[in-house]
Design an enzyme around this catalytic site. Structure first.
Site, PDB file in Angstrom:
ATOM      1  N   GLN A 115      -4.587   7.244   4.426  1.00  0.00           N
ATOM      2  CA  GLN A 115      -5.271   5.962   4.573  1.00  0.00           C
ATOM      3  C   GLN A 115      -4.261   4.847   4.836  1.00  0.00           C
ATOM      4  O   GLN A 115      -4.642   3.715   5.060  1.00  0.00           O
ATOM      5  CB  GLN A 115      -6.050   5.632   3.292  1.00  0.00           C
ATOM      6  CG  GLN A 115      -7.214   6.576   3.010  1.00  0.00           C
ATOM      7  CD  GLN A 115      -7.821   6.351   1.635  1.00  0.00           C
ATOM      8  OE1 GLN A 115      -7.802   7.236   0.791  1.00  0.00           O
ATOM      9  NE2 GLN A 115      -8.364   5.167   1.381  1.00  0.00           N
ATOM     10  N   PHE A 118     -11.231   8.910   0.264  1.00  0.00           N
ATOM     11  CA  PHE A 118     -11.878   8.443  -0.968  1.00  0.00           C
ATOM     12  C   PHE A 118     -10.889   7.792  -1.924  1.00  0.00           C
ATOM     13  O   PHE A 118     -11.119   7.774  -3.140  1.00  0.00           O
ATOM     14  CB  PHE A 118     -12.637   9.594  -1.650  1.00  0.00           C
ATOM     15  CG  PHE A 118     -13.677  10.222  -0.765  1.00  0.00           C
ATOM     16  CD1 PHE A 118     -14.798   9.494  -0.383  1.00  0.00           C
ATOM     17  CD2 PHE A 118     -13.536  11.514  -0.285  1.00  0.00           C
ATOM     18  CE1 PHE A 118     -15.757  10.050   0.466  1.00  0.00           C
ATOM     19  CE2 PHE A 118     -14.492  12.068   0.564  1.00  0.00           C
ATOM     20  CZ  PHE A 118     -15.592  11.343   0.929  1.00  0.00           C
ATOM     21  N   GLU A 158      -4.640   6.917  -0.296  1.00  0.00           N
ATOM     22  CA  GLU A 158      -4.181   5.529  -0.157  1.00  0.00           C
ATOM     23  C   GLU A 158      -2.692   5.462  -0.470  1.00  0.00           C
ATOM     24  O   GLU A 158      -1.921   4.888   0.277  1.00  0.00           O
ATOM     25  CB  GLU A 158      -4.974   4.597  -1.084  1.00  0.00           C
ATOM     26  CG  GLU A 158      -4.474   3.153  -1.017  1.00  0.00           C
ATOM     27  CD  GLU A 158      -5.369   2.144  -1.727  1.00  0.00           C
ATOM     28  OE1 GLU A 158      -6.515   2.467  -2.060  1.00  0.00           O
ATOM     29  OE2 GLU A 158      -4.910   1.011  -1.941  1.00  0.00           O
ATOM     30  N   ALA A 200     -10.278  -0.716  -0.260  1.00  0.00           N
ATOM     31  CA  ALA A 200     -11.007  -1.874  -0.771  1.00  0.00           C
ATOM     32  C   ALA A 200     -12.224  -2.187   0.109  1.00  0.00           C
ATOM     33  O   ALA A 200     -12.697  -3.330   0.141  1.00  0.00           O
ATOM     34  CB  ALA A 200     -10.085  -3.095  -0.886  1.00  0.00           C
ATOM     35  N   ARG A 244      -9.080  -4.667 -11.244  1.00  0.00           N
ATOM     36  CA  ARG A 244     -10.441  -4.629 -10.699  1.00  0.00           C
ATOM     37  C   ARG A 244     -11.452  -4.249 -11.785  1.00  0.00           C
ATOM     38  O   ARG A 244     -12.579  -4.755 -11.798  1.00  0.00           O
ATOM     39  CB  ARG A 244     -10.527  -3.700  -9.486  1.00  0.00           C
ATOM     40  CG  ARG A 244     -11.831  -3.823  -8.723  1.00  0.00           C
ATOM     41  CD  ARG A 244     -11.835  -3.034  -7.424  1.00  0.00           C
ATOM     42  NE  ARG A 244     -11.275  -3.746  -6.294  1.00  0.00           N
ATOM     43  CZ  ARG A 244     -11.934  -4.624  -5.535  1.00  0.00           C
ATOM     44  NH1 ARG A 244     -13.203  -4.903  -5.777  1.00  0.00           N
ATOM     45  NH2 ARG A 244     -11.344  -5.226  -4.534  1.00  0.00           N
ATOM     46  N   PHE A 296     -12.302   1.832  -7.162  1.00  0.00           N
ATOM     47  CA  PHE A 296     -10.992   1.316  -7.560  1.00  0.00           C
ATOM     48  C   PHE A 296     -11.034   0.553  -8.887  1.00  0.00           C
ATOM     49  O   PHE A 296     -10.568  -0.555  -9.013  1.00  0.00           O
ATOM     50  CB  PHE A 296     -10.490   0.393  -6.430  1.00  0.00           C
ATOM     51  CG  PHE A 296      -9.002   0.202  -6.383  1.00  0.00           C
ATOM     52  CD1 PHE A 296      -8.164   1.175  -5.881  1.00  0.00           C
ATOM     53  CD2 PHE A 296      -8.421  -0.990  -6.820  1.00  0.00           C
ATOM     54  CE1 PHE A 296      -6.785   0.992  -5.807  1.00  0.00           C
ATOM     55  CE2 PHE A 296      -7.040  -1.188  -6.757  1.00  0.00           C
ATOM     56  CZ  PHE A 296      -6.224  -0.203  -6.246  1.00  0.00           C
ATOM     57  N   ARG A 321     -12.695   5.510  -4.675  1.00  0.00           N
ATOM     58  CA  ARG A 321     -13.889   4.736  -4.315  1.00  0.00           C
ATOM     59  C   ARG A 321     -14.406   3.860  -5.462  1.00  0.00           C
ATOM     60  O   ARG A 321     -14.968   4.350  -6.447  1.00  0.00           O
ATOM     61  CB  ARG A 321     -14.975   5.699  -3.862  1.00  0.00           C
ATOM     62  CG  ARG A 321     -16.014   5.084  -2.956  1.00  0.00           C
ATOM     63  CD  ARG A 321     -16.903   6.170  -2.410  1.00  0.00           C
ATOM     64  NE  ARG A 321     -17.674   5.709  -1.256  1.00  0.00           N
ATOM     65  CZ  ARG A 321     -18.409   6.502  -0.488  1.00  0.00           C
ATOM     66  NH1 ARG A 321     -18.473   7.778  -0.748  1.00  0.00           N
ATOM     67  NH2 ARG A 321     -19.073   6.012   0.535  1.00  0.00           N
ATOM     68  N   GLU A 351     -17.423   1.126  -0.790  1.00  0.00           N
ATOM     69  CA  GLU A 351     -17.328   1.408  -2.222  1.00  0.00           C
ATOM     70  C   GLU A 351     -18.476   0.877  -3.081  1.00  0.00           C
ATOM     71  O   GLU A 351     -18.855   1.543  -4.059  1.00  0.00           O
ATOM     72  CB  GLU A 351     -16.019   0.817  -2.784  1.00  0.00           C
ATOM     73  CG  GLU A 351     -14.763   1.415  -2.207  1.00  0.00           C
ATOM     74  CD  GLU A 351     -13.556   0.582  -2.603  1.00  0.00           C
ATOM     75  OE1 GLU A 351     -13.404  -0.528  -2.063  1.00  0.00           O
ATOM     76  OE2 GLU A 351     -12.798   1.024  -3.460  1.00  0.00           O
TER      77      GLU A 351
HETATM   78  N1  MTE Z   1     -16.658   7.620   3.506  1.00  0.00           N
HETATM   79  C1  MTE Z   1     -16.240   8.827   3.963  1.00  0.00           C
HETATM   80  N2  MTE Z   1     -17.077   9.541   4.741  1.00  0.00           N
HETATM   81  N3  MTE Z   1     -15.009   9.322   3.643  1.00  0.00           N
HETATM   82  C2  MTE Z   1     -14.140   8.620   2.841  1.00  0.00           C
HETATM   83  O1  MTE Z   1     -13.032   9.085   2.559  1.00  0.00           O
HETATM   84  N4  MTE Z   1     -13.762   6.570   1.514  1.00  0.00           N
HETATM   85  C3  MTE Z   1     -14.379   5.466   0.791  1.00  0.00           C
HETATM   86  C4  MTE Z   1     -15.388   4.738   1.665  1.00  0.00           C
HETATM   87  N5  MTE Z   1     -16.279   5.667   2.305  1.00  0.00           N
HETATM   88  C5  MTE Z   1     -14.556   7.345   2.333  1.00  0.00           C
HETATM   89  C6  MTE Z   1     -15.840   6.880   2.725  1.00  0.00           C
HETATM   90  C7  MTE Z   1     -13.416   4.482   0.286  1.00  0.00           C
HETATM   91  S1  MTE Z   1     -12.606   4.802  -1.159  1.00  0.00           S
HETATM   92  C8  MTE Z   1     -13.171   3.313   0.937  1.00  0.00           C
HETATM   93  S2  MTE Z   1     -12.121   2.153   0.298  1.00  0.00           S
HETATM   94  C9  MTE Z   1     -13.804   3.002   2.228  1.00  0.00           C
HETATM   95  O2  MTE Z   1     -14.659   4.057   2.689  1.00  0.00           O
HETATM   96  C10 MTE Z   1     -12.714   2.771   3.270  1.00  0.00           C
HETATM   97  O3  MTE Z   1     -13.218   2.548   4.532  1.00  0.00           O
HETATM   98  P1  MTE Z   1     -13.814   1.131   5.000  1.00  0.00           P
HETATM   99  O4  MTE Z   1     -12.941   0.064   4.439  1.00  0.00           O
HETATM  100  O5  MTE Z   1     -13.744   1.201   6.476  1.00  0.00           O
HETATM  101  O6  MTE Z   1     -15.198   1.062   4.458  1.00  0.00           O
HETATM  102  N1  HPA Z   2      -8.655  -1.694  -3.536  1.00  0.00           N
HETATM  103  C1  HPA Z   2      -7.916  -0.712  -3.004  1.00  0.00           C
HETATM  104  N2  HPA Z   2      -6.610  -0.739  -2.945  1.00  0.00           N
HETATM  105  C2  HPA Z   2      -5.984  -1.811  -3.440  1.00  0.00           C
HETATM  106  C3  HPA Z   2      -6.682  -2.865  -3.998  1.00  0.00           C
HETATM  107  C4  HPA Z   2      -8.092  -2.806  -4.049  1.00  0.00           C
HETATM  108  O1  HPA Z   2      -8.770  -3.714  -4.536  1.00  0.00           O
HETATM  109  N3  HPA Z   2      -5.798  -3.783  -4.407  1.00  0.00           N
HETATM  110  C5  HPA Z   2      -4.587  -3.285  -4.114  1.00  0.00           C
HETATM  111  N4  HPA Z   2      -4.683  -2.095  -3.525  1.00  0.00           N
HETATM  112 MO1  MOS Z   3     -10.820   3.038  -1.478  1.00  0.00          MO
HETATM  113  S1  MOS Z   3     -10.602   3.589  -3.463  1.00  0.00           S
HETATM  114  O1  MOS Z   3     -10.191   1.422  -1.809  1.00  0.00           O
HETATM  115  O2  MOS Z   3      -9.505   3.885  -0.809  1.00  0.00           O
END
Ligand code: MTE
Ligand code: HPA
Ligand code: MOS
Length: 783
Positions: A222, A253, A257, A539, A335, A369, A367, A730
């Site tokens: 990520q 997920f 990260e 995030a 958070r 956090f 997801r 999330e």
């Molecule tokens: N959806 C899928 N299909 N696969 C993933 O790994 N990760 C989740 C969420 N949805 C995830 C997912 C998490 S932890 C985050 S932070 C966000 O997607 C990241 O993507 P976005 O910021 O584009 O929503």
């Molecule tokens: N979400 C995910 N990653 C992060 C965050 C958060 O709020 N802050 C710092 N790293």
């Molecule tokens: Mo999502 S836990 O912020 O990768």
């Protein structure tokens, strides 16, 4: 199951949608066809270069100890082994922590401390993956160490005062005074377990040496920019010598990260030493043993409330199991503290956060956090308030909502941000009506009155989730948009695709900006040599940040083309392809960068005050369960979800995110159980016993409730977000808190709803049976 009606029949072709508008439509995921036909390439699917070698990790056989000797010669003599190395062979820094430098890539040499069972100690590089793994399995024989007593639980580490980051305190008003003066007061303690990300594609990196000390790395991550920097440090080269690419992940997920770093660094060092391409793809069991996951939490609360269930004062201590290093535990705890309020005005509150240092895997982003771990605490407490007063929990929740009785003071969060965009009350009202909450509450009471063994339970839980990285400077993004002379458009941005549909949304934004059908726009792999210094895709900000950056780039191009048309009116009516061709001949720059930084954010890490979030996302869920009081098993009968995605960029993708988050969080709270072998002096002490799907149960299609109604609450984001949409990745992970509390409701029916069930999460059949026994014996969770 609830499916958006607009989803096109022919999933094969991306719908040409110039006139209808490409933003806000339920268009298929950009890789949908590739996904379902098995042609979407993940890192392990990339063609391997000739001479590719394979790495495997030799893991610590102890949860805590001091290395006395590392006898790697025996490993080097194993069949197929080309290279074996340990910490001292890393050319640069033996460090891969994201924030605090307390995360060694490899444990060290004789004299070094082993911090957890599964910690990588040495690396084997062999001609085949099997040979590498077989040699690495010698670890139990060749890592000779003197055991030290391990600390495995958050409570023990807290009692010993061992933390990975300093304790945090977030307070407003006089919690202790308000609790003491309140008409009702109780104390309670509960725990919520951790959770494995269980991305379908495990951790993997493929490192290929490039000229002049350079390196190209394909990595399932990520956070390509952080992989670039950590690999550069490990190799002792500058960042410009390392290029990291990721086309897509098979899920992250949060687990990729920061924690893709160890694998990236090991593959890179192995490739540097051997001069050959090296792939490190870890086995699922090793992935479980090496990497961390969602933090389990322990809570101790003291709360004072009035006759209507309004919280007058609350003091809560949250202790997370951070594992052996800091990783992201600090921001996760921040958070959690900033989500204890969830949707509620808490006039007097004191929240203490301790990130306990234990001899286990280092826990990390997952997801939500920390948000889910913060919000679940107040939801469990309000549930107890309602039961103690004999009120319906929904009435108690409503009495505590932010912003009742004229706004003003009742709209400020404990961390000082004003809740300006509150839609919880109307959203919940809509869900109460659409789910038939009141009638079902009565029907369930009637059912339970005549059903001695099977008991039903119902719960409605709202959510408010702060959108932005809670570290302000991370809220920035960049993009590049190229228009080629045939009129096709290529977008590259700093975000990564993990299945959530980010590339689809960004392509929609660019197509909209240029007035093109989506089929003209393609996103390419995330690449540190294209957009520099990116933040993790995390995030939930992927589309918010990268969508805005790509929009800025596309807007620059549109303005250039508009200027060209104004200067050369004979071209003004040309179709797109011809216009692009003429602009090229007139030497108009047909590519542009774009940048975005979220406005208005500020945050003081010392005082935990400021405006950490650009806006809030909202939602609510009603869950209904049936519990078998003889076995402790339950079924989820129905879930009604209403979620706020603002003016959704793509309702089909967003509904998928909401459904997925609900089921994933339902797994966390009801079935996914992590068990470490206790510190009993046996050789297995500290071993994660649940390190494969045979023992670690995640939800399957069979766990989806037979009635599953998911809808988006259509209201534009008042904040100036990308097309007034809201982040959706999330926040809906909080929706299944309602499933846990529905189980709690069913269990409490056994005691006529007079005893507060001591039910921890995950609510496995064993946990439910324990809670049932307590209720029958009149032992309440709160006193
Ligand atoms: N959806 C899928 N299909 N696969 C993933 O790994 N990760 C989740 C969420 N949805 C995830 C997912 C998490 S932890 C985050 S932070 C966000 O997607 C990241 O993507 P976005 O910021 O584009 O929503
Ligand atoms: N979400 C995910 N990653 C992060 C965050 C958060 O709020 N802050 C710092 N790293
Ligand atoms: Mo999502 S836990 O912020 O990768």
């Amino acid at each position: 199951m609830n499916r958006p009606a607009e989803l096109p029949e022919q999933v094969g072709t991306l719908v040409e949608a110039a006139e209808a508008g490409v933003v806000g439509r339920s268009l298929p995921h950009e890789s949908a066809v590739l996904h379902v036909s098995g042609r979407a390439a993940y890192t392990d699917d990339l063609p391997e270069l000739a001479g590719t070698l394979h790495a495997a990790l030799g893991l610590s056989p102890l949860a805590h100890g001091v290395i006395e000797a590392l006898d790697l010669a025996a490993v080097a003599a194993m069949p197929g082994v080309v290279d074996v190395f340990s910490a001292r062979d890393i050319p640069g820094a033996n460090e891969c922590g994201p924030l605090v430098h307390d995360d060694p890539i490899l444990a060290g040499e004789a004299g070094a401390v082993l911090r957890y069972r599964g910690q990588p100690v040495f690396v084997v590089v062999a001609r085949s993956r099997d040979e590498a793994r077989r040699a690495a399995a010698q670890a139990t024989r060749v890592v000779r160490a003197r055991p030290l007593p391990p600390l495995l639980t958050a409570e023990e580490a807290h009692a010993a005062g061992q933390y990975v980051v300093p304790p945090m305190h977030l307070a407003r008003g006089d919690a202790a005074g308000a609790i003491a003066a309140a008409p009702h007061r109780f104390r309670t303690r509960f725990t919520v377990g951790g959770q494995e990300q269980f991305y379908l594609e495990g951790q993997i990196s493929y490192a290929v040496p490039a000229e002049d000390h350079g390196l190209k790395l394909w990595c399932s991550t990520q956070h390509p920019s952080e992989m670039q920097h950590l690999v550069a440090h490990a190799l002792g080269v500058a960042a410009h010598a390392v290029q990291v690419e990721c086309r897509r992940m098979g899920g992250g997920f949060g687990g990729k990260e920061s924690q893709s770093a160890l694998f990236a660094c090991v593959a890179a060092v192995a490739a540097r030493r051997s001069g050959a391409p090296v792939k490190l793809r870890v086995d699922r069991d090793d992935d479980f043993l090496v990497t961390g996951r969602r933090h389990g939490f322990v809570y101790e609360a003291d709360i004072g409330h009035d006759d209507e269930g309004r919280v007058l004062g609350a003091e809560i201590t949250m202790i997370s199991n951070a594992g052996h290093s800091a990783d992201l535990s600090g921001p996760v705890m921040t958070r959690a503290l900033c989500h204890f309020d969830n949707a509620y005005w808490l006039p007097n509150v004191a929240i203490h956060g301790y990130s306990a240092k234990t001899n286990t895997q280092s826990n990390t982003a997952f997801r939500g956090f920390g948000g889910p771990q913060g919000a679940i605490a107040v939801e469990i407490l309000l549930d107890s308030v309602a039961r103690r007063l004999g009120l319906d929990a929904l009435a108690v929740r409503r009495a505590n909502f932010y912003g009742l009785s004229g706004g003003g003071e009742r709209d400020t969060t404990p961390y000082g941000q004003t809740v300006e965009d509150n839609i919880v009350a109307p959203l919940v009202a809509e869900l109460v009506a659409s789910s038939g909450y009141a009638a079902r509450r009565e029907a369930i009471a009637a059912f339970n009155a005549t059903s001695p063994v099977l008991k039903r339970g119902l719960s409605l839980v709202p959510l408010k989730f702060g959108i932005s990285f809670n570290v302000s400077h991370l809220n920035q993004a960049g993009a590049l948009v190229h228009i080629y002379t045939d009129g096709s458009v290529l977008v590259n941005h700093g975000g990564t695709e993990m299945g959530q549909g980010l590339n689809t949304k960004v392509a929609q934004v660019v197509a909209h900006e240029l007035g093109l059908p989506l089929a003209r726009v393609r996103c390419s792999a995330t690449d540190t040599s294209k957009v520099a210094n990116t933040s993790a895709t995390a995030a939930s900000t992927g589309a918010d940040l990268n969508g805005k950056a790509a929009q800025a780039a596309a807007r620059t191009l549109r303005e250039r083309l508009d200027r060209f048309k104004a200067e050369q009116p004979q071209h003004a009516t040309l179709p797109w392809e011809a216009l692009v061709q003429q602009a090229y001949l007139a030497r108009v720059q047909l590519w542009s960068d774009g940048f975005y930084a979220t406005p208005g954010l500020h945050w003081n890490r010392q005082t935990l005050q400021g405006r950490p979030f650009f806006y809030f996302a909202y939602g609510a869920a009603v869950s209904e369960v049936i519990v078998d009081t003889l076995t402790g098993e339950h079924r989820l009968l129905r879930a009604d979800l209403l979620h706020d995605a603002g003016r959704s960029l793509n309702p089909a993708l967003d509904i998928g995110q909401v459904e997925g988050a609900y089921i994933q969080g339902y797994g966390w709270l009801t079935m996914e159980e992590l068990v470490w072998h206790p510190a009993d002096g046996s050789p297995k002490a500290g071993l994660l016993m649940t390190h494969a799907p045979s023992t670690y149960k995640i939800p399957t299609a069979n766990d989806v409730p037979p009635v599953f109604v998911t809808r988006l609450y259509d209201a534009p984001n008042p904040a100036d977000s990308i097309h007034r949409s809201k982040a959706v990745g999330e926040p809906p992970l909080l929706l299944p808190i309602s499933a846990l509390l529905a189980i709690r409701d069913a269990v409490s029916a056994v005691g006529g709803h007079r005893v507060d069930p001591p039910l921890d999460a995950p609510a496995t059949p064993e946990a439910v049976l324990k809670a049932l026994r307590a209720v029958r014996e009149g032992r309440s969770a709160s006193t």
